[in-house]
Write a protein that holds these residues in place. Structure first.
Motif, mmCIF file in Angstrom:
data_model
loop_
_atom_site.group_PDB
_atom_site.id
_atom_site.type_symbol
_atom_site.label_atom_id
_atom_site.label_comp_id
_atom_site.label_asym_id
_atom_site.label_seq_id
_atom_site.Cartn_x
_atom_site.Cartn_y
_atom_site.Cartn_z
ATOM 1 N N LEU A 186 0.820 -1.213 0.000
ATOM 2 C CA LEU A 186 0.000 0.000 0.000
ATOM 3 C C LEU A 186 0.851 1.259 0.000
ATOM 4 C CD1 LEU A 186 -2.796 -1.100 2.497
ATOM 5 C CD2 LEU A 186 -2.753 -1.283 0.018
ATOM 6 N N ARG A 187 2.010 1.178 0.589
ATOM 7 C CA ARG A 187 2.836 2.388 0.651
ATOM 8 C C ARG A 187 3.327 2.799 -0.723
ATOM 9 N NH1 ARG A 187 8.416 1.580 0.850
ATOM 10 N NH2 ARG A 187 9.107 -0.598 0.849
ATOM 11 N N TYR A 188 3.526 1.811 -1.599
ATOM 12 C CA TYR A 188 3.894 2.147 -2.979
ATOM 13 C C TYR A 188 2.735 2.809 -3.713
ATOM 14 C CZ TYR A 188 8.324 -0.364 -2.610
ATOM 15 O OH TYR A 188 9.583 -0.757 -2.242
ATOM 16 N N ILE A 189 1.441 2.431 -3.329
ATOM 17 C CA ILE A 189 0.274 3.086 -3.944
ATOM 18 C C ILE A 189 0.242 4.558 -3.536
ATOM 19 C CG2 ILE A 189 -2.252 3.127 -4.029
ATOM 20 C CD1 ILE A 189 -2.226 0.117 -3.618
ATOM 21 N N GLU A 190 0.397 4.829 -2.222
ATOM 22 C CA GLU A 190 0.378 6.216 -1.722
ATOM 23 C C GLU A 190 1.522 7.013 -2.361
ATOM 24 O OE1 GLU A 190 0.676 5.621 2.428
ATOM 25 O OE2 GLU A 190 -1.463 5.220 2.718
ATOM 26 N N GLY A 191 2.694 6.380 -2.445
ATOM 27 C CA GLY A 191 3.828 7.082 -3.023
ATOM 28 C C GLY A 191 3.603 7.409 -4.495
ATOM 29 N N TYR A 192 3.001 6.513 -5.194
ATOM 30 C CA TYR A 192 2.752 6.752 -6.625
ATOM 31 C C TYR A 192 1.770 7.904 -6.821
ATOM 32 C CZ TYR A 192 1.002 6.097 -11.384
ATOM 33 O OH TYR A 192 0.625 6.304 -12.693
ATOM 34 N N VAL A 193 0.650 7.932 -6.031
ATOM 35 C CA VAL A 193 -0.380 8.971 -6.189
ATOM 36 C C VAL A 193 0.128 10.340 -5.736
ATOM 37 C CG1 VAL A 193 -2.656 9.702 -5.408
ATOM 38 C CG2 VAL A 193 -2.266 7.330 -6.040
ATOM 39 N N GLN A 194 0.849 10.342 -4.638
ATOM 40 C CA GLN A 194 1.258 11.612 -4.056
ATOM 41 C C GLN A 194 2.507 12.189 -4.729
ATOM 42 O OE1 GLN A 194 1.764 10.679 0.077
ATOM 43 N NE2 GLN A 194 -0.419 10.185 0.378
ATOM 44 N N LYS A 195 3.434 11.332 -5.156
ATOM 45 C CA LYS A 195 4.727 11.827 -5.603
ATOM 46 C C LYS A 195 4.987 11.593 -7.096
ATOM 47 C CE LYS A 195 6.828 10.983 -1.050
ATOM 48 N NZ LYS A 195 7.883 10.265 -0.331
ATOM 49 N N VAL A 196 4.552 10.495 -7.606
ATOM 50 C CA VAL A 196 4.912 10.159 -8.992
ATOM 51 C C VAL A 196 3.934 10.782 -9.984
ATOM 52 C CG1 VAL A 196 5.312 8.286 -10.643
ATOM 53 C CG2 VAL A 196 6.017 8.024 -8.242
ATOM 54 N N ASN A 197 2.659 10.526 -9.821
ATOM 55 C CA ASN A 197 1.687 10.997 -10.835
ATOM 56 C C ASN A 197 0.310 11.139 -10.217
ATOM 57 O OD1 ASN A 197 0.250 11.602 -13.134
ATOM 58 N ND2 ASN A 197 1.106 9.929 -14.368
ATOM 59 N N PRO A 198 0.005 12.333 -9.560
ATOM 60 C CA PRO A 198 -1.326 12.535 -8.951
ATOM 61 C C PRO A 198 -2.449 12.518 -10.007
ATOM 62 C CG PRO A 198 0.258 14.135 -8.139
ATOM 63 C CD PRO A 198 0.924 13.452 -9.282
ATOM 64 N N GLY A 199 -2.121 12.839 -11.241
ATOM 65 C CA GLY A 199 -3.164 12.853 -12.265
ATOM 66 C C GLY A 199 -3.780 11.486 -12.522
ATOM 67 N N ASN A 200 -3.067 10.444 -12.182
ATOM 68 C CA ASN A 200 -3.607 9.085 -12.358
ATOM 69 C C ASN A 200 -4.348 8.574 -11.140
ATOM 70 O OD1 ASN A 200 -2.762 8.799 -14.973
ATOM 71 N ND2 ASN A 200 -0.825 7.783 -14.456
ATOM 72 N N ALA A 201 -4.579 9.480 -10.160
ATOM 73 C CA ALA A 201 -5.274 9.061 -8.939
ATOM 74 C C ALA A 201 -6.662 8.511 -9.222
ATOM 75 C CB ALA A 201 -5.338 10.229 -7.961
ATOM 76 N N PRO A 202 -7.473 9.100 -10.156
ATOM 77 C CA PRO A 202 -8.788 8.501 -10.433
ATOM 78 C C PRO A 202 -8.698 7.047 -10.879
ATOM 79 C CG PRO A 202 -8.695 10.709 -11.343
ATOM 80 C CD PRO A 202 -7.311 10.402 -10.877
ATOM 81 N N GLY B 128 -8.985 8.576 2.474
ATOM 82 C CA GLY B 128 -7.742 9.188 2.934
ATOM 83 C C GLY B 128 -6.806 9.468 1.786
ATOM 84 N N LEU B 129 -6.766 8.544 0.846
ATOM 85 C CA LEU B 129 -5.905 8.720 -0.324
ATOM 86 C C LEU B 129 -6.352 9.933 -1.132
ATOM 87 C CD1 LEU B 129 -3.523 7.396 -1.850
ATOM 88 C CD2 LEU B 129 -5.222 6.161 -3.210
ATOM 89 N N ILE B 130 -7.700 10.104 -1.280
ATOM 90 C CA ILE B 130 -8.230 11.238 -2.065
ATOM 91 C C ILE B 130 -7.907 12.559 -1.368
ATOM 92 C CG2 ILE B 130 -10.350 12.330 -2.872
ATOM 93 C CD1 ILE B 130 -11.485 9.521 -3.275
ATOM 94 N N LEU B 131 -8.167 12.607 -0.078
ATOM 95 C CA LEU B 131 -7.944 13.855 0.659
ATOM 96 C C LEU B 131 -6.465 14.202 0.723
ATOM 97 C CD1 LEU B 131 -10.511 13.396 3.569
ATOM 98 C CD2 LEU B 131 -10.649 14.963 1.622
ATOM 99 N N SER B 132 -5.613 13.183 0.616
ATOM 100 C CA SER B 132 -4.175 13.469 0.689
ATOM 101 C C SER B 132 -3.698 14.200 -0.552
ATOM 102 C CB SER B 132 -3.386 12.172 0.876
ATOM 103 O OG SER B 132 -3.484 11.354 -0.278
ATOM 104 N N VAL B 133 -4.484 14.071 -1.626
ATOM 105 C CA VAL B 133 -4.097 14.737 -2.869
ATOM 106 C C VAL B 133 -4.797 16.071 -3.008
ATOM 107 C CG1 VAL B 133 -3.957 14.457 -5.367
ATOM 108 C CG2 VAL B 133 -3.761 12.460 -3.893
ATOM 109 N N ARG B 134 -6.095 16.153 -2.578
ATOM 110 C CA ARG B 134 -6.943 17.343 -2.540
ATOM 111 C C ARG B 134 -7.008 18.022 -3.903
ATOM 112 N NH1 ARG B 134 -8.315 18.927 2.508
ATOM 113 N NH2 ARG B 134 -8.575 21.088 1.857
ATOM 114 N N SER B 135 -6.532 19.250 -3.987
ATOM 115 C CA SER B 135 -6.752 20.044 -5.197
ATOM 116 C C SER B 135 -5.968 19.538 -6.407
ATOM 117 C CB SER B 135 -6.381 21.505 -4.938
ATOM 118 O OG SER B 135 -5.018 21.589 -4.551
ATOM 119 N N LEU B 136 -4.958 18.686 -6.176
ATOM 120 C CA LEU B 136 -4.200 18.132 -7.304
ATOM 121 C C LEU B 136 -4.984 17.032 -8.051
ATOM 122 C CD1 LEU B 136 -0.641 17.859 -5.684
ATOM 123 C CD2 LEU B 136 -1.514 19.643 -7.193
ATOM 124 N N LEU B 137 -6.084 16.612 -7.444
ATOM 125 C CA LEU B 137 -6.852 15.499 -7.996
ATOM 126 C C LEU B 137 -7.844 16.012 -9.041
ATOM 127 C CD1 LEU B 137 -7.416 12.426 -7.658
ATOM 128 C CD2 LEU B 137 -9.188 13.045 -6.030
#
Length: 1462
Positions: free
Chosen positions: A715-731, A749-758
């Motif tokens: 799961l930590r690799y999922i959070e790292g990917y969304v937050q640091k690598v490519n937030p645009g692919n969060a959906p 939690g994952l969505i809120l961690s990205v907030r306006s970048l999502l």
């Protein structure tokens, strides 16, 4: 053996066409075709058009197909059918070719000229003959018919009966027939055109039949093309019939075939017969000539010698076909018999040698066909040739002897015994040479020939013959070859290879171990194995001989590896693994290893980097340990852009644990295969997910990445990917987590961690797809509270949030996409909210659609439409009303909307609801906006439905685009006949108008319309309607136009008859007789009607129109109706005299007429009917039986007639007949008449019968009547004995009845001296022992038997019995006779002497004339007298003969007194 059994040609009836349902009327030259011995094709035109295909392998199962054609031809070899039909109204023919098995049409063509004859000239080619030219049409490809040549003038106005080509297709022949010359018209003339394709030249000849053949002339290896043709011509009052055989295109410088010809001998009864077909048996080289009247002539092709002639069919033959496999032919006659003629193999050779005495032909036939019967002739001919020292000819005869009767040890010994002349080839070798050119020698011949060859040290010939399989192997032959023979090992190895490959290996290994080395090179031995694809055997041999691993064997080492790498790579791998070879070509083997998939072996052998790079990519086949051998080599390989190289590097690095290198390459390289790499990394399950993240992020595998990380609890690799690598692919990540049923808390939690970048829109889409929008409510409201004006945020809250708050959002929010949100509301089933949204944004059409489609309130929709008054809204309302079946309301709405687009649906609905008044208003509106045929057509139909016919008339007069024909048909089908009448009259469709008027009962108008239409179908409809309405006058007017069509006549007749209108039908047919187009069918049908309903008029009709009747059909009708008299007459007219006679006899009360029956019975073909007629007359008309028998006298068997009458006990009844035919001298007739004469005691007639007719049991009759009470009868018996040469019995019977004159005449006629003298003695005894003697009889007997009775006996008896006076007349006669004889002899001698003297004088005169010079010489002295000449008395010393001379003894003195002068 019977005559038929000994005949050289056997005839067999294979099939009769009538037995399989073929009517006799279709058994004609134009209806029946037979292109080969495989199929017969029959074209029928009644009762329906059809084509019948008869497979000769199963003739009783014909294939009948409904096909209309003028001609049909089955392909000679395959199930391909060619059809020809003339295009109506033209002179053109339409050709089609069908594959019956595939049920497909292969080709078709429209011929611009009419085809008068066509035929399959080859299995791939059709020959087409027109009035002017000949064409060839191939069934292959798309080619059209090709013109070959133009017809010559001699074939003008001829009926073409055949067209052929030779096997090389270089020669063509066309045959036609024409009426005979004016001097003899009954003899049909035959004409032939021979065409050379190469020379493009024609030659016109006279011939009735022709055929091509191939014949091999001795001394010429190429076969010659021959043509045989038969002619029968009339010239200068003489008929000449010939058969010709000539060669076409003789080959220059080579032996050619000499022209042959022979006479065709036609019997006198066949003087006007002519050949109609010719077939050549290629199996026996025989020519078959078949004539029209059924004669068969058989000739030998090579010599044109006559072999056989016979009549094979009593009926005319019109079609033949070669029976190639049997060496005979098929023939079809007019009766429908399919006859098969074949050579009688058991009898033809004896027939030719015995009956024809043609020994040479018999031997040639036996050799040609390998036939029995010529054994003695062949042996005799062989001995003759041998005796004449013609050894070459004898060898050829022995080699070709039928059934090998001369291929024996005796023949070999005979050739061995011939002395060999110096400088000449031994006869035995000539014999063997001839045998070798013709095939294989038997065991004995092989052995003897081998002995000759071995003795002459020509063993190479022996090897060649063995290689060519010319010799039959045996143990003796093997023993012969071994002795004193150095073998050809290569040849022996080749021989062993043919039968025993493993034995050949052993033999080769044996040679390799021989002293002095192997006699055959190893490479040569290997090639022998490889030429026969014996790879394993070649490998076994090489592995054994290459064990020493010598440098000089480098080529063979390479070869053994090479052949196995190509065929058996596993064997090559094992050889390389053993390391037994070290001198082979390593680069070559490396290449072959790579091609064979042995990559490890390839890497072991390659030394160049490009080769290593190419092989290394095949890691799937290479063991992983090899990657640890050298990392530097892999770094070198990365300089390549090959995707496979990069993947292999990633794979190798991963497998060796170099994770950083994997992460770097996956991040930096642009050449690896992403999909392949992703799958590999997932399978490898590396502890560090960064390489996989690199690949999936770069190449769009986010879903796969998320699923992999979640399922592997990373799961930590999922959070790292969304937050640091490519937030645009969060959906995408959220969507995949929802699919994987991840807990909502982690996702929120994952969505809120990205907030306006999502990005909101794709996030909403991902959640909406999975029906999890509530998950985003907190997130969206948080964004709105922060003042977000993002349209996507507003759209999501207005619709995709809490449904209870949607209306509040609609009224409160303005910055959302109204159309899109409205659609979403509809999808969410928030219909009132959707209606409010569309109203808010003035989207009236969408709003009314919600009312109609979702809320389903048409009333609210109508109210809304009245409020907005938009055409589009009214249009939607109209469509909804139409769907709900409110057709009138819908029409009104469409009119308000001014919408003409839905006229198809409106028309259909209006017709279903029957609201044509409303439909008229709608269609009038539509016509103003569009010009559609459908609209105008429906408007006319609507007018008709509401009975506004006046508007229809006005409408069609105005410009319109209605399809009036279809409208009229529709009106007619809906029984709107008045309206249809208007339409059809306007468009001049008289056929439909006539039908319409019939429906309206306006029959006169219907007849008038039908007359204008003038079609058979219309006439029939009107006619039948008039018949049903009993309007017979009008019906007859129509019927007269129908019955002139042959195909429609029967339908009209049946229609009348089925309704019982017989008199009206007869009236119609009688009226039809006078029509200009009256045909046979009308006359025939009227005859059938008379037979059924007007019997009294039948005979008159038949006699008047007998030539215009279809007699077979009328025969069936008369037979059914039992009109026997008329049936008899019809049979006579149709030449069916057998049936006519049978009908008269079976139904005599009605059908019998004596004069007519006499005319019939003499023409019947079945002779049994003659005797049936005799029985018939005997039972019913015995008073006329003699009259009948008189007309049959030349045709009946008189013996059989007599037997019939004898058994019936009425022999006397036919006495006049027997008297009339007794001149034929038939035993039964003679005996019957003699019996009658005896019974009637008519001895005069009896004697006359006996005198004139001797063919009876004479002795039996004599014995029967010799004791008859009448003297004259007994006298007849004696007369019979006399005629039979039983003289004693005749004389005894005459003496018994004192008929001495008869006895004397009998004795005289017997010529028996003893009988005559016995009778003389009998008369003496009568004188001696009876007071009243028979002295006069004695004198009479001497006179009657004068030539038989010896004079001394007669005088002795007369003297001893004192009856000299009665013997004196005899004595005087005797003396006078002998005196005359002496005078004649003297006269003859004197005349002979005169002739001798005259001849001598003539000779002297000739000599004197020739020797005139003798006058200069002295006169010759007289010659001295010859001894015995001259002397006293008569000149020349002639002395009179002494009594008792001339062979008679001197007369003795009987003491009789001297006789005085007489």
């Amino acid at each position: 053996m019977s005559t038929a059994g000994a005949a050289p040609i056997t005839m067999k009836e294979v099939l009769t066409l009538p037995s399989i349902g073929i009517s006799p009327q279709f058994i004609t030259f134009t209806n029946v075709t037979m292109e080969s011995d495989k199929y017969i094709c029959v074209r029928e035109t009644a009762p329906q058009n059809s084509v019948v295909i008869v497979d000769m392998n199963m003739p009783n199962q014909p294939l009948r197909r409904p096909i209309t054609a003028d001609s049909a031809l089955m392909n000679p070899n395959s199930r391909i059918l060619a059809l020809k039909a003339q295009l109506p109204g033209t002179t053109q023919d339409h050709l089609q070719i069908f594959n019956i098995e595939m049920k497909t049409k292969m080709k078709s063509y429209q011929m611009p000229e009419q085809i008068v004859f066509w035929k399959w000239i080859t299995p791939k080619m059709l020959g087409l003959v027109t009035q002017s030219s000949c064409y060839h049409w191939s069934i292959e490809g798309d080619s059209e018919p090709v013109k070959m040549f133009e017809r010559t003038a001699n074939l003008a106005s001829n009926q073409i009966i055949n067209y052929r080509c030779d096997p090389s297709e270089k020669w063509l022949v066309l045959i036609g027939i024409a009426p005979g010359s004016p001097e003899r018209q009954q003899l049909v003339k035959g004409n032939m055109q021979l065409f050379s394709v190469e020379q493009q030249r024609s030659q016109a000849l006279e011939a009735h039949a022709a055929a091509f053949a191939q014949f091999k002339v001795p001394g010429n290896e190429n076969p010659s093309t021959l043509i045989s043709f038969a002619t029968k011509t009339f010239n200068a009052g003489q008929i000449t019939s010939k058969l010709h055989v000539i060669e076409l295109g003789a080959q220059p410088g080579r032996p050619s075939f000499s022209k042959k010809q022979a006479d065709l001998f036609f019997p006198p009864d066949f003087a006007d017969d002519f050949p109609v077909a010719m077939q050549i048996s290629h199996k026996f080289n025989l020519i078959y000539v078949i004539t029209k009247l059924g004669l068969l002539f058989v000739y030998d092709l090579e010599t044109a010698a006559a072999v056989y002639r016979n009549r094979i069919s009593p009926d005319p033959i019109f079609l033949t076909s070669e029976a190639s496999t049997l060496g005979g032919f098929y023939a079809i006659n007019r009766r429908g018999q399919v006859l098969l003629a074949t050579v009688n193999e058991a009898t033809i050779v004896p027939f030719v040698s015995g009956q024809l005495n043609n020994l040479e032909l018999a031997v040639n036939l036996a050799k040609r066909g390998n036939l029995p019967g010529a054994e003695n002739l062949v042996v005799q001919r062989f001995q003759e040739l041998f005796a004449q020292t013609k050894y070459k000819e004898a060898a050829e005869l022995a080699a070709e002897s039928p059934q090998g009767i001369l291929r024996t040890p005796d023949t070999v010994a005979k050739f061995q015994s011939v002395p060999v002349q110096a400088g000449q080839t031994p006869p035995l070798l000539q014999y063997f040479g001839t045998l070798l050119t013709r095939g294989k020698l038997n065991a004995f011949e092989s052995l003897e020939l081998s002995r000759l060859v071995v003795n002459q040290n020509k063993k190479n010939l022996l090897e060649n013959w063995l290689a060519e399989d010319k010799l039959e192997c045996s143990e003796e032959l093997g023993d012969l070859v071994k002795v004193g023979y150095t073998p050809d090992y290569l040849f022996l190895l080749q021989t062993i290879l043919r039968t025993d490959p493993q034995g050949a290996v052993n033999f080769a290994l044996m040679m390799s171990q021989m002293e002095g080395g192997c006699p055959v090179d190893y490479n040569t031995i290997t090639d022998l194995f490889l030429q026969r694809n014996l790879i394993r055997e070649a490998t076994a041999f090489l592995l054994d001989v290459l064990k020493p691993n010598l440098p000089e064997h480098a080529f063979l080492q390479t070869k053994v590896l090479e052949i196995n790498l190509v065929t058996f790579p596993n064997v090559a791998d094992a050889i390389l693994a053993n390391g037994m070879f070290s001198h082979y070509d390593r680069p070559r083997i490396a290449q072959l290893c790579e091609k064979a998939g042995l990559y490890i072996r390839a890497l072991q052998h390659y030394a160049e980097l490009p080769d290593i790079k190419r092989v290394i990519v095949n890691t799937h086949a290479i063991e992983p340990q090899l990657f640890k051998c050298s990392t530097n080599s892999f770094l070198i390989l990365l300089s390549s852009e090959d995707p496979e190289i990069h993947f292999k590097y990633i794979e190798a690095a991963a497998k060796t644990g170099q994770i950083k290198e994997v992460e770097r390459v996956t991040r930096e390289s642009n050449f690896y295969d992403a999909e392949k790499t992703k799958n590999f990394l997932m399978e490898a399950k590396l502890p560090d997910a960064r390489p996989l993240i690199n690949v999936c992020d770069r190449f769009g595998f986010v879903g796969d990445l998320t699923h992999y990380l979640y399922t592997n609890n990373m799961l930590r690799y999922i959070e790292g990917y969304v937050q640091k690598v490519n937030p645009g692919n969060a959906p995408l990540v959220v969507g995949q987590l929802l699919d994987d049923e991840c807990p909502e808390d982690f996702i929120k939690g994952l969505i809120l961690s990205v907030r306006s970048l999502l990005p909101v829109e794709p996030l909403v889409d991902e959640c909406e797809k999975r029906n999890r929008l509530r998950l985003l409510t907190q997130f969206l409201e948080h964004l709105v509270s922060e003042g977000s004006q993002d349209v996507h945020v507003h759209n999501a809250l207005a619709i995709k949030a809490d449904p209870s708050r949607v209306m509040d959002y609609i009224n409160r929010l303005d910055n959302f996409d109204g159309p899109a949100v409205g659609e979403v509301a509809v999808e969410a089933q928030l219909y009132e909210e959707a209606f409010a949204i569309f109203k808010k944004f003035n989207l009236n059409v969408q709003a009314v659609n919600v009312l109609l489609d979702n809320i389903r309130s048409i009333d609210r929709a109508v109210e809304f439409a009245f409020r907005v008054e938009e055409d589009a809204v009214w249009s939607q309302v109209a469509k909804a009303q139409l769907r709900e079946g409110l057709v009138s309301d819908a029409i009104e709405s469409f009119i308000r909307a001014d919408d003409a687009t839905q006229f198809h649906e409106v028309i259909r609905a209006a017709e279903e609801a029957d609201v044509y008044h409303d439909l008229v208003k709608y269609l009038l509106m539509v016509r103003q906006k569009t010009k559609e045929p459908k609209v105008d057509s429906e408007l006319i139909f609507a007018y008709a439905k509401i009975d506004r016919l006046g508007e229809i008339e006005e409408f069609i007069l105005m410009p319109n685009v209605a399809n009036l024909q279809l409208v009229g048909d529709r009106l007619y089908d809906d029984a709107l006949y008045e309206a249809a009448k208007i339409i059809f009259a306007f468009i001049s469709n008289w056929a439909k108008l006539a039908c319409t008027l019939v429906k309206l009962k306006q029959f006169q108008g219907a007849v008038d319309a039908a007359r204008k239409a003038n079609s058979a179908k219309t006439w029939k409809e009107v006619c039948f309607a008039c018949v049903d309405a009993e309007e017979f006058r009008l019906a007859q007017m129509c019927g007269l136009n129908i019955i002139v069509q042959v195909d429609d006549l029967e339908e009209v007749s049946e229609y009348y008859q089925n309704r019982g209108y017989f008199n009206e039908l007869i009236s119609l047919m009688e009226s039809g007789l006078g029509l200009e187009r009256a045909h046979m069918g009308i006359f025939t049908e009227l005859g059938v009607l008379y037979a059924r309903y007007r019997y009294e008029k039948l005979m008159e009709h038949i006699k008047l129109f007998s030539t215009r009747l279809n007699i077979p059909k009328l025969i069936r009708a008369c037979d059914e109706q039992q009109h026997w008299k008329e049936l008899t007459y019809l049979y006579i007219q149709y030449d069916e005299f057998d049936n006519a006679a049978a009908t008269v006899m079976n139904h005599s009360p009605e059908a019998w007429d004596h004069m007519q029956f006499k005319d019939i019975v003499v023409k019947v073909a079945n002779v049994e009917l003659y005797y049936k007629a005799v029985h018939f007359y005997l039972q019913e008309h015995p008073d006329l039986i003699n009259d009948l028998l008189n007309v049959l006298a030349l045709r009946v068997d008189h013996t059989r007639v007599v037997d019939i009458m004898r058994k019936a006990g009425h022999l006397l009844l036919v006495k006049p007949y027997m008297v009339a035919v007794q001149s034929n001298n038939v035993s039964a007739v003679n005996e019957a008449l003699n019996q009658i004469y005896v019974e009637e005691e008519d001895y005069d007639r009896l004697r006359e019968s006996i005198d004139l007719h001797d063919n009876f049991d004479q002795i039996g009759l004599a014995q029967k009547i010799e004791k008859h009470e009448l003297l004259e009868m007994r006298r007849v018996a004696a007369y019979i004995y006399k005629k039979a040469g039983r003289w004693k019995q005749s004389i005894a019977l005459s003496k018994k009845d004192n008929l001495y004159k008869d006895a004397m005449e009998t004795a005289s006629q017997s010529g028996d001296r003893e009988l005559a003298e016995e009778l003389l003695v009998y008369f003496i005894e009568k004188v001696r022992f009876h007071s009243q003697g028979k002295k006069e009889c004695f004198a009479s007997c001497l006179f009657v038997c004068y030539d038989l009775i010896r004079p001394d006996v007669a005088l002795e008896l007369a003297w001893m019995n004192n009856m000299i006076d009665f013997a004196f007349p005899y004595l005087l006669q005797f003396v006078r006779e002998y005196t005359g004889k002496v005078d004649e002899l003297v006269k003859d001698k004197l005349e002979a002497q005169k002739e001798v003297k005259a001849k001598e004088q003539e000779e002297k005169d000739v000599i004197a004339q020739q020797n005139m010079y003798a006058q200069l010489l002295p006169l010759a002295l007289p010659a001295p007298p010859m001894p015995g000449m001259g002397g006293p008395g008569m000149p020349g010393g002639f002395m009179p003969p002494q009594m008792g001379g001339m062979g008679m003894p001197p007369m003795q003195q009987f003491g009789m007194p001297p006789m005085g002068n007489y």
